[in-house]
Design a protein around this motif. Structure first.
Motif, PDB file in Angstrom:
ATOM      1  N   PRO A  78      -2.364   0.706  -4.362  1.00  0.00           N
ATOM      2  CA  PRO A  78      -1.359  -0.263  -4.417  1.00  0.00           C
ATOM      3  C   PRO A  78      -0.119   0.409  -5.153  1.00  0.00           C
ATOM      4  O   PRO A  78      -0.321   1.269  -6.091  1.00  0.00           O
ATOM      5  CB  PRO A  78      -1.747  -1.481  -5.266  1.00  0.00           C
ATOM      6  CG  PRO A  78      -3.010  -0.930  -6.017  1.00  0.00           C
ATOM      7  CD  PRO A  78      -3.445   0.189  -5.298  1.00  0.00           C
ATOM      8  N   SER A 102       0.959  -1.138  -0.043  1.00  0.00           N
ATOM      9  CA  SER A 102      -0.178  -0.036   0.048  1.00  0.00           C
ATOM     10  C   SER A 102       0.737   1.238  -0.005  1.00  0.00           C
ATOM     11  O   SER A 102       1.995   1.304   0.365  1.00  0.00           O
ATOM     12  CB  SER A 102      -0.856   0.067   1.248  1.00  0.00           C
ATOM     13  OG  SER A 102      -1.950  -1.090   1.240  1.00  0.00           O
ATOM     14  N   ARG A 134      -4.079   3.812   0.655  1.00  0.00           N
ATOM     15  CA  ARG A 134      -4.314   2.462   0.472  1.00  0.00           C
ATOM     16  C   ARG A 134      -4.194   1.885  -0.877  1.00  0.00           C
ATOM     17  O   ARG A 134      -4.315   0.813  -1.188  1.00  0.00           O
ATOM     18  CB  ARG A 134      -5.499   2.100   0.902  1.00  0.00           C
ATOM     19  CG  ARG A 134      -5.527   2.313   2.545  1.00  0.00           C
ATOM     20  CD  ARG A 134      -7.159   1.741   2.924  1.00  0.00           C
ATOM     21  NE  ARG A 134      -7.353   1.954   4.338  1.00  0.00           N
ATOM     22  CZ  ARG A 134      -8.419   1.895   4.912  1.00  0.00           C
ATOM     23  NH1 ARG A 134      -9.507   1.146   4.260  1.00  0.00           N
ATOM     24  NH2 ARG A 134      -8.358   2.057   6.548  1.00  0.00           N
TER      25      ARG A 134
END
Length: 266
Positions: free
Chosen positions: A217, A201, A215
């Motif tokens: 990726p 994250s 959050r």
């Protein structure tokens, strides 16, 4: 509303029914021209298959083939249940590119650029110092860069280099790769690179630089390079926006025909 705007962008488009060029290729090239001309921007929704069929009086197969052509060439993305969108620029790289990210970035065609965020001597954190065999009071050169495509942040590199490289000017550091700086300073080529890649994250600091959700990726590239004499030249962690970085691996063999790449799953 988005569909109406997308159709309006193609309102003047007409296909030549008696052309030797198949209709789907005419449509594919017309949409590509709109993308290249900036009429459809990165991430923008394209007309649906149904809307294009109705607007152009062509079959769904024709539209689907056009989209498949654009998809194969990386110009569009399809999102299940949402529609078809113009693909965002990608940094496409293989093994060499992961080792020399600065050079890979400037090989891209989507207005690549970089910004030098940090350049100066600092005490390294506890997880970095052992790579350089640093005594507790020693300093290393901290060199951080932000990577951009079309002025959109796509990655940030947090780098630690041997302190000697700090003798190079900030201007040179801003305009050259760390590999160039290292080889220029020490007068010897980089002998070996160790690269690992994992997903994570973004976290607060990375998200702020890349203008994404905390959050979201990211791909984390951890790279260590060694000089000919065995000393660590630099250690860099790069955080790449997951929708802007594509890493590919070919079947790499050494001179004896053995695999020269080892993948380790943790």
């Amino acid at each position: 509303m988005k569909q109406r705007e997308a159709i309006a962008t193609l309102s003047e488009l007409s296909l030549e029914r008696d052309s030797a060029l198949p209709l789907y290729l005419q449509l594919s090239r017309a949409i590509e021209a709109k993308i290249e001309g900036g009429h459809f921007g990165p991430g923008q929704m394209l007309p649906s298959e149904t809307a294009l069929c109705r607007h152009l009086s062509v079959s769904r197969i024709t539209v689907r083939q056009a989209f498949e052509d654009l998809l194969t060439r990386g110009l569009i993305d399809r999102r299940q249940g949402k529609g078809t969108f113009v693909a965002r620029p990608l940094i496409r790289t293989g093994l060499t590119g992961a080792d020399r990210l600065f050079d890979t970035l400037f090989a891209q065609k989507h207005a690549p650029s970089s910004r030098l965020l940090t350049f100066g001597l600092q005490h390294p954190p506890a997880d970095i110092a052992p790579f350089f065999d640093c005594p507790p009071d020693d300093q290393l050169l901290r060199l951080d860069r932000l990577y951009l495509l079309n002025d959109r942040p796509v990655g940030i590199a947090i780098g630690w280099l041997r302190a000697e490289v700090a003798a190079i000017s900030r201007e040179d550091a801003a305009s050259h790769s760390t590999a160039y700086l290292i080889e220029r300073m020490f007068g010897q080529p980089i002998k070996k690179s160790e690269v690992s890649i994992r997903a994570a994250s973004a976290g607060r600091e990375t998200a702020q630089h890349l203008k994404i959700n905390e959050r979201a990726p990211v791909l984390v590239l951890h790279r260590r390079r060694l000089l000919q004499d065995g000393r660590t030249a630099d250690v860099v962690r790069s955080y790449m926006n997951a929708d802007s970085y594509e890493f590919s691996i070919d079947n790499v063999l050494d001179l004896d025909g053995h695999p020269s790449l080892t993948l380790v799953a943790a």
